[in-house]
Design an enzyme around this catalytic site. Structure first.
Site, short mmCIF file in Angstrom:
data_model
loop_
_atom_site.label_atom_id
_atom_site.label_comp_id
_atom_site.label_asym_id
_atom_site.label_seq_id
_atom_site.Cartn_x
_atom_site.Cartn_y
_atom_site.Cartn_z
N TYR A 277 -9.06 5.03 9.55
CA TYR A 277 -9.84 5.20 7.80
C TYR A 277 -11.14 5.24 8.67
O TYR A 277 -11.92 5.34 7.47
CB TYR A 277 -9.90 3.90 7.25
N TYR B 17 -12.46 1.78 1.57
CA TYR B 17 -11.78 2.16 2.64
C TYR B 17 -12.68 2.69 4.67
O TYR B 17 -12.35 1.86 5.05
CB TYR B 17 -10.35 3.12 3.33
N CYS C 196 -11.55 3.54 -3.75
CA CYS C 196 -10.43 3.69 -2.71
C CYS C 196 -10.66 4.21 -1.38
O CYS C 196 -10.98 3.41 -0.90
CB CYS C 196 -8.52 3.55 -3.39
N ASP D 229 1.12 -1.01 0.48
CA ASP D 229 -0.31 -0.13 -0.06
C ASP D 229 0.97 1.23 -0.25
O ASP D 229 0.28 2.22 -0.64
CB ASP D 229 -1.02 0.14 1.13
N GLU E 68 -9.86 -3.55 -5.92
CA GLU E 68 -9.60 -3.21 -4.23
C GLU E 68 -9.54 -4.26 -3.72
O GLU E 68 -9.24 -4.60 -2.21
CB GLU E 68 -10.14 -1.65 -3.83
#
Length: 219
Positions: free
Chosen positions: A163, A139, A135, A44, A204
């Site tokens: 997140y 998340y 994304c 990541d 993802e």
């Protein structure tokens, strides 16, 4: 129904698959193997470098000052804040900033970033917005799901807190508004936006799998 809602509806099976993935479920309860999380940190980190570049390219393509400011600001925040979190995670696993910079992207990570960068160079700003949206929204939704599953604090709690933070929610809300605005202003772009959104959403899900299996190049 807003355009972003229509996109999320089209990708609902992908969203469900993400929430049910063992990487997500095990991270939520703290049982995720350290090796899988270490793989996520490394991959990541490499992903975010290109993610920031895509936001910067989108900012250059935007047609108004405020959107340019927000897109380039998100690129900066990704490099300054989100990657700092990854560096702090990495330090806990004995990885230096130099180690992170030397990481080779696994096949899935390379496929995802190649798609985003190509879209940023060849697609419209509306298509770019749709490509990066999964994304952020993904998340947030996955982390909210993790927070619901978690029964107490553990070593991965900072991931969930990052997140689900108010700051991250505000950024995702802005991204969602941008997708809605472009979907309304450029109806001719909607098919391309939907295709970009679904490709990123699938990648993802593949990213969680890549980390869980610790995917590397076979030769």
């Amino acid at each position: 129904m807003s355009f972003s809602d229509r996109l999320l509806d089209a990708g609902s099976e992908i969203w469900d698959a993400q929430k049910e993935h063992p990487f997500v479920v095990e991270l939520a309860d703290g049982s995720l193997d350290e090796g899988a999380f270490r793989h996520w940190v490394k991959q990541d980190y490499r992903y975010l470098l290109d993610y920031a570049r895509v936001f910067a390219l989108a900012g250059a393509a935007a047609d108004d000052e405020e959107t340019t400011r927000r897109l380039t600001g998100t690129a900066h925040a990704t490099l300054a804040d989100e990657m700092d979190l990854h560096r702090s995670f990495a330090a806990e696993y004995g990885l230096s900033p130099g180690d992170l910079e030397a990481v080779e992207k696994a096949p899935t990570c390379a496929a995802y970033t190649d798609f985003l960068v190509r879209t940023a160079h060849e697609g419209s700003v509306a298509e770019i917005a749709a490509a990066v949206y999964p994304c952020g929204q993904g998340y947030l939704d996955v982390a909210d799901h993790m927070a619901d599953l978690a029964t107490g604090e553990h070593r991965y709690t900072p991931f969930i807190e990052k997140y689900t933070s108010d700051e991250f929610r505000e950024t995702v809300a802005w991204m969602r508004d941008l997708v809605d605005r472009y979907g309304e202003e450029y109806p001719g772009e909607r098919d391309a936006m939907r295709a970009a959104f679904l490709r990123s959403a699938r990648l993802e899900h593949a990213f969680w799998e890549m980390c869980y299996t610790r995917e590397e190049w076979s030769v």
